[in-house]
Every structure is written in structure tokens, then in C-alpha cells.
Design an enzyme around this catalytic site. Sequence first.
Site, PDB file in Angstrom:
ATOM      1  CB  THR A   1      -4.164  -8.186  -1.264  1.00  0.00           C
ATOM      2  OG1 THR A   1      -4.259  -6.414  -1.414  1.00  0.00           O
ATOM      3  CG2 THR A   1      -5.549  -8.470  -0.628  1.00  0.00           C
TER       4      THR A   1
ATOM      5  CG  ASP B   1       1.171   1.151   2.551  1.00  0.00           C
ATOM      6  OD1 ASP B   1       0.371   2.071   3.008  1.00  0.00           O
ATOM      7  OD2 ASP B   1       2.179   0.940   3.009  1.00  0.00           O
TER       8      ASP B   1
ATOM      9  CB  THR C   1     -11.173   2.686   0.751  1.00  0.00           C
ATOM     10  OG1 THR C   1     -11.484   1.840  -0.109  1.00  0.00           O
ATOM     11  CG2 THR C   1     -11.840   4.306   0.602  1.00  0.00           C
TER      12      THR C   1
ATOM     13  CG  ASP D   1       3.929   4.728   2.331  1.00  0.00           C
ATOM     14  OD1 ASP D   1       2.771   5.386   2.530  1.00  0.00           O
ATOM     15  OD2 ASP D   1       4.576   3.826   2.756  1.00  0.00           O
TER      16      ASP D   1
ATOM     17  CB  THR E   1      -3.837   3.118   1.078  1.00  0.00           C
ATOM     18  OG1 THR E   1      -3.760   2.126   2.089  1.00  0.00           O
ATOM     19  CG2 THR E   1      -2.559   3.545   0.663  1.00  0.00           C
TER      20      THR E   1
ATOM     21  CG  ASP F   1      -2.809   1.840   5.159  1.00  0.00           C
ATOM     22  OD1 ASP F   1      -1.973   1.543   6.114  1.00  0.00           O
ATOM     23  OD2 ASP F   1      -2.179   2.563   4.173  1.00  0.00           O
ATOM     24  N   GLY F   2      -2.677  -0.263   7.706  1.00  0.00           N
ATOM     25  CA  GLY F   2      -2.048  -1.524   8.184  1.00  0.00           C
ATOM     26  C   GLY F   2      -2.783  -2.523   9.017  1.00  0.00           C
TER      27      GLY F   2
ATOM     28  NE  ARG G   1      -1.584  -4.662  12.652  1.00  0.00           N
ATOM     29  CZ  ARG G   1      -1.068  -3.633  12.195  1.00  0.00           C
ATOM     30  NH1 ARG G   1      -0.143  -3.411  11.364  1.00  0.00           N
ATOM     31  NH2 ARG G   1      -1.513  -2.569  12.991  1.00  0.00           N
TER      32      ARG G   1
END
Length: 214
Positions: free
Chosen positions: A81, A88, A30, A92, A32, A69-70, A74
Amino acid sequence: MLNVHARKHVNRVADPIGRWLVARGVGPDTVTVVGTLGTIVAALWFMPRGQFLAGTFVVALFVLFDLIDGAMARAGATGGTPFGAILDSACDRLADAALFGGLIWWSFVVAGDRATGVAALICLVTGQLVSYIKARAEGVGVEVDGGIVERAERLVLALLGTGLTGFGVPYALPVALWLLAAGSLWTMVQRLWSARRNSRAKPPVSLDPGETGP
């Protein structure tokens, strides 16, 4: 390069935010999508109009979602996933295309500055290719080393140029874009050379007739 050297410092800020959002049921995908949509809208609204100062701050704000989001991935119980990683990466590319596409439009259509437009076009194409080379190489099991200009460097240089231009610094945008264009071209060469070097020990890859890419 910035991805390696600055990651620890950035994570100290992003990780607590990521944990806070995960604890409240927000998913990294979400964040992202929201960050990407915000970047696209801001880049295509402000940059073609030459509103570089506002555009720089708004785009930079939404780009930070990519760090969060990263951190959320983590912080989750299962980590990131496979689909999240694909999403992602695709987002980008869309965000980068919107940023440089907006600069291309401003350069050619609004400012009539062909030299800056060419630099922005080179940045757009080479930025996509730098990422594609790495993804394609990894798809056939070949590891590719980084390079002097990865996504973090692309965004920092581009937004530095737009921000300084917004503050009235002359030639900031063309200088930033031409430096970025040169660095991106060099990074393409670095990654192709790395792929060639690391693929020597790999078995031949068979392609279907007429296949030229993934």
C-alpha cells in the site's frame, strides 16, 4: 548496488517466509514496526556500550525484518500500500539513525575516538541525505538513479565494521566507517548530478514563499 544484484537471491529466502506470515494474517506493516523497534533498541543498547559482537548479530537479525515485510507485500492480494511504502521508508531512517547514533555516542563519549566519531557522524548525515535527495526528486517528478552506496551497502559496511571489531580485529570499525563516509558522500554527488541531468526536460517547479523542502 546490492539492492539490484542480490535481490533475486534474497527473495528466494524471504518470499516463502512472507507468504507463510500472510497466510496467518500477519500484516507487513506490523513486521516493519517490530523490526524497526528491535533495531532501534538493539542499536542503542549494545553499540554505545561497545558490545559490538552481540549488537551486530541482534541488529542484523532485526534488519532482516525489512526484507520480510517486502516479501509479505508482494505475497498479499493487493500488494504493498502507499502508506506501507511511506511507513517503511520512515522506519528505515529511524533504524539507520539509531545505529549510527549509537556508534557516535560510543566513539565520542566512551572511547574518546574523535576520528571514528566524525566518520560515524558523516555516515549518519549523508545516509539521510542520500535517501532525501531521491525522495525529493521523485516528489517533483524527477527520476534519480541509484549510486554506489545505498541502504543495503550502508548496513553491510557498518555491521561488518562492528562485527569484526567485536571479534577483535584492530581498526575494523574506523576503516569501515571512513570507507562508508566516502562512499556516501560520492553517492550524494551521484544523485544530485542524476537529478540535475534528468530534470532538464521538466517544467519549472513553483514553491510557496519561504518553502525550502517538503
